[in-house]
Design a protein around this motif. Sequence first.
Motif, PDB file in Angstrom:
ATOM      1  N   SER A 324      -3.259   1.730  -7.445  1.00  0.00           N
ATOM      2  CA  SER A 324      -3.276   1.661  -5.983  1.00  0.00           C
ATOM      3  C   SER A 324      -1.873   1.389  -5.449  1.00  0.00           C
ATOM      4  O   SER A 324      -1.432   1.998  -4.466  1.00  0.00           O
ATOM      5  CB  SER A 324      -4.228   0.563  -5.514  1.00  0.00           C
ATOM      6  OG  SER A 324      -5.559   0.842  -5.884  1.00  0.00           O
ATOM      7  N   ALA A 325      -1.163   0.489  -6.112  1.00  0.00           N
ATOM      8  CA  ALA A 325       0.213   0.206  -5.717  1.00  0.00           C
ATOM      9  C   ALA A 325       1.087   1.442  -5.894  1.00  0.00           C
ATOM     10  O   ALA A 325       1.959   1.729  -5.063  1.00  0.00           O
ATOM     11  CB  ALA A 325       0.753  -0.957  -6.543  1.00  0.00           C
ATOM     12  N   ALA A 326       0.864   2.199  -6.974  1.00  0.00           N
ATOM     13  CA  ALA A 326       1.634   3.416  -7.214  1.00  0.00           C
ATOM     14  C   ALA A 326       1.392   4.443  -6.111  1.00  0.00           C
ATOM     15  O   ALA A 326       2.330   5.133  -5.679  1.00  0.00           O
ATOM     16  CB  ALA A 326       1.273   3.999  -8.579  1.00  0.00           C
ATOM     17  N   GLN A 327       0.159   4.553  -5.652  1.00  0.00           N
ATOM     18  CA  GLN A 327      -0.136   5.484  -4.563  1.00  0.00           C
ATOM     19  C   GLN A 327       0.607   5.083  -3.295  1.00  0.00           C
ATOM     20  O   GLN A 327       1.086   5.941  -2.538  1.00  0.00           O
ATOM     21  CB  GLN A 327      -1.645   5.526  -4.317  1.00  0.00           C
ATOM     22  CG  GLN A 327      -2.426   6.193  -5.439  1.00  0.00           C
ATOM     23  CD  GLN A 327      -3.928   6.103  -5.229  1.00  0.00           C
ATOM     24  OE1 GLN A 327      -4.413   5.276  -4.455  1.00  0.00           O
ATOM     25  NE2 GLN A 327      -4.672   6.954  -5.920  1.00  0.00           N
ATOM     26  N   ALA A 328       0.720   3.781  -3.065  1.00  0.00           N
ATOM     27  CA  ALA A 328       1.463   3.311  -1.894  1.00  0.00           C
ATOM     28  C   ALA A 328       2.949   3.633  -2.032  1.00  0.00           C
ATOM     29  O   ALA A 328       3.603   4.016  -1.056  1.00  0.00           O
ATOM     30  CB  ALA A 328       1.257   1.805  -1.722  1.00  0.00           C
ATOM     31  N   GLY A 386      -1.082  -0.599   3.544  1.00  0.00           N
ATOM     32  CA  GLY A 386      -2.449  -0.920   3.933  1.00  0.00           C
ATOM     33  C   GLY A 386      -3.403   0.234   3.693  1.00  0.00           C
ATOM     34  O   GLY A 386      -4.580   0.025   3.365  1.00  0.00           O
ATOM     35  N   ASP A 387      -2.930   1.452   3.823  1.00  0.00           N
ATOM     36  CA  ASP A 387      -3.772   2.626   3.575  1.00  0.00           C
ATOM     37  C   ASP A 387      -4.247   2.689   2.127  1.00  0.00           C
ATOM     38  O   ASP A 387      -5.220   3.388   1.818  1.00  0.00           O
ATOM     39  CB  ASP A 387      -3.000   3.910   3.899  1.00  0.00           C
ATOM     40  CG  ASP A 387      -2.748   4.084   5.389  1.00  0.00           C
ATOM     41  OD1 ASP A 387      -3.442   3.435   6.190  1.00  0.00           O
ATOM     42  OD2 ASP A 387      -1.845   4.865   5.745  1.00  0.00           O
ATOM     43  N   HIS A 388      -3.550   1.982   1.232  1.00  0.00           N
ATOM     44  CA  HIS A 388      -3.884   2.022  -0.187  1.00  0.00           C
ATOM     45  C   HIS A 388      -4.318   0.653  -0.719  1.00  0.00           C
ATOM     46  O   HIS A 388      -4.191   0.366  -1.897  1.00  0.00           O
ATOM     47  CB  HIS A 388      -2.696   2.557  -0.987  1.00  0.00           C
ATOM     48  CG  HIS A 388      -2.355   3.966  -0.627  1.00  0.00           C
ATOM     49  ND1 HIS A 388      -3.050   5.060  -1.109  1.00  0.00           N
ATOM     50  CD2 HIS A 388      -1.409   4.468   0.216  1.00  0.00           C
ATOM     51  CE1 HIS A 388      -2.541   6.166  -0.596  1.00  0.00           C
ATOM     52  NE2 HIS A 388      -1.550   5.843   0.205  1.00  0.00           N
ATOM     53  N   GLY A 389      -4.837  -0.169   0.187  1.00  0.00           N
ATOM     54  CA  GLY A 389      -5.419  -1.440  -0.220  1.00  0.00           C
ATOM     55  C   GLY A 389      -4.456  -2.591  -0.306  1.00  0.00           C
ATOM     56  O   GLY A 389      -4.804  -3.659  -0.821  1.00  0.00           O
ATOM     57  N   GLY A 390      -3.229  -2.424   0.192  1.00  0.00           N
ATOM     58  CA  GLY A 390      -2.252  -3.499   0.126  1.00  0.00           C
ATOM     59  C   GLY A 390      -2.479  -4.549   1.191  1.00  0.00           C
ATOM     60  O   GLY A 390      -2.862  -4.238   2.321  1.00  0.00           O
TER      61      GLY A 390
END
Length: 568
Positions: A324-328, A386-390
Motif C-alpha cells: 500500500s505504501a509502494a502504491q502511494a 490517503g488514497d492508498h490507506g495512509g
Amino acid sequence: MGDHPAAAAEFTPSGTLRVAHSLRSIDEEIPMTAGHTRKFWGWGVKEASLDDTAKRELAERMSKTFGVSGLVCDPDPRIEEIKLRAPRVKPPKALEPFCTVDAEERAGHALGKSGRDLIRALARDFRNAPDFVALPRTESDLKALLDWCGAQGVAAIPYGGGSSVVGGVEPDVGDRFRGAISIDMRHFDQVLEIDPVSRAALIQGGMYGPALEEQLRPHGMTLRHFPQSFEFSTLGGWIATRSGGHYATLYTHIDDFVEQLRVVTPSGVVDTFRLPGDGAGPAPERLFIGSEGTLGIITAAWMRLQHRPKFRANTSVFFPDFLSAAQAVRALSQAGLYPANCRILDPMQAQMSDAGDGSQAVMVLGFESADHALDAWMARALECCGDHGGTYAAGAAQTTDDAEVTKKGAGGAWRQNFLVFPYIREAMVQMGILGETFETAVTWDRFPEFHRVVMEATQRAVNKACGQGLVGCRFTHAYPDGPAPYYSVLAPGKKGRLLQQWDEIKSAAAEEIIRLGGTITHHHAVGRDHRPWYDKQRPEPFAAALRATKHTLDPAGILNPKVLIDPV
C-alpha cells in the motif's frame, strides 16, 4: 569543532536500538567528526564507535531476538597485529615526495567498507594491501605517477574516500601486474571557482562532503548531495560511482549535477565543455560518470548548485502494509510533486529504525525549497497517501523554516539510524551477527511480483545459511517509472563462516534480481563484488565498446583492474 564523546546506546520501548551521540547530522552539512581518527579497518572514526556498554546492550537485544547466547564482540584490530606483505615495488625518487609506505596508510587503503571487507578486516586479513599509497598534490604529480605505473606494469587503484561497499577500491589485481598502488586524491580539496549567476562551482575531485559544503556555505549555495557515506567520500568518488544522494525523487544521482569534467587518463587529459545542455553527439563527461576509476581519475568538475533551502515540510505517514505504501509512492512520483524525501520502510525496517512499532509500514515524506512555502505540495502529497490507506498527524502539511523539525518523529528517528547504522553493523559483525544490504531498481509494473520473489528467495537463503533471520525492505529512491528497493538482512551468523554465509545469501538474491530484470545495483556501483551479475546485465556489444574505450584511454590496463571490464 571540539571533542565529541563516543556513541552510547539505549533501547526504546519497542525494543529497537537507538544510538545517541553528539555527532552532528547530515542535514547540518558540517563535519560530524572533524579532528578525529579514521579507522584503518572499519567504518568512520574511532571516537564514534559504540562503547562497551552499547555493545553489551546490543548483544543482549540480538540474543533476545534470535534466541542465541554468548554474543561477545571481538576486539578491534590494532595496526601492530596486521602483517602486511613487503612492498613488491617502490616509487622512483621523483615520486617519493608524495608517496608513503606507512603501515596504517597501506592497511587503510587495502579494503573498502562493505560487510565482506569488515569480516576480513576483523580476521586481520589485509593480503591485498597496496605496495604504497600515492598522495599526488598536482596534476603533474598524477600524470607522472600514471606514466610510471604504465611503464612498470603496476596497477593503479583510485581510492576516492575508500567508502566502497562493492570491492571497488581493493588492490586485488591478480598476477598480471608487478604490484599495485592506491591513489588518494585528498590534496585536491578546494572549491576553485563559484559562478553565482549560473549557479555552479568548479570543485576539485578529492573534496570530502563536509569540506565541500563548508566552502559553499558562505555563498548561500549547496550541492545538496548527501549519500550515507557523505562524511567519508569525495566528489570524484561520487561521480565515478554514480552515487545516489539526498533526494529521493528528481535529483537522485550525482549525474544530475555534473556540468563539466576534467579527467587525467594514462593517454592524456580529457577536459569537456561546460554547458547547461548539449546535443552534439554522445556527451563525453557521461563516459566517466560511473566509470569507477577504470578510465581515468577525476581531478575537477563544474557542478550545478542550488540555493540553500529555507522552507521545509516534513511528516511521517503510516500504512497498513508495504505494498500500500509502494502504491502511494508511485502516485507521488507520477504526480510531479518531487518531494526531497519519499522513502518507505516495511514494518521490520520501521521497527529496526525506531520509526515504527513493527505493525505498519512508514513513509518518511519531506519537501524543501529555497524559494517558497510548501503547504500546497505537502497537502497534495498527503491526499495521494490517503488514497492508498495512509494516515498521518493533524497539521502535517505546515511549512516551517526550522531545520530542527527534520529531526523529530519517525522521520527524525530514521535519519538518526541512517547516520549511525554503519557503526551498529560493525558491532554486530564483531559479535557474529550478519547485518547486510543489497539494492536494485525495477519498473512499477513488475515490482509486486519482483518484490515477492526476491523476499522469498532471500529468506530461503538466510534460513539455509544461518538457520533463521529477518529480511526487510525499504525504498531509497523513486521514479515515475519505478522504485529502487533496498533490502536488508539481519541474521545470526557463525564466526569464522560469516563471509561464506553472506556470499550464499547475496548470490541467491542477485541471481533472482537479474533473472527478473532488475539491476544488480542502483547506487552502490559494480566494483569487483558485482562483476558476475553486471556481466549478465550489460549488453555484449556495449561490453566490446567499453573494452575498446579502455584500451584507448588506458592502453596498459593499469586502472582498477577487474572492475567493470577486463582490459584487452
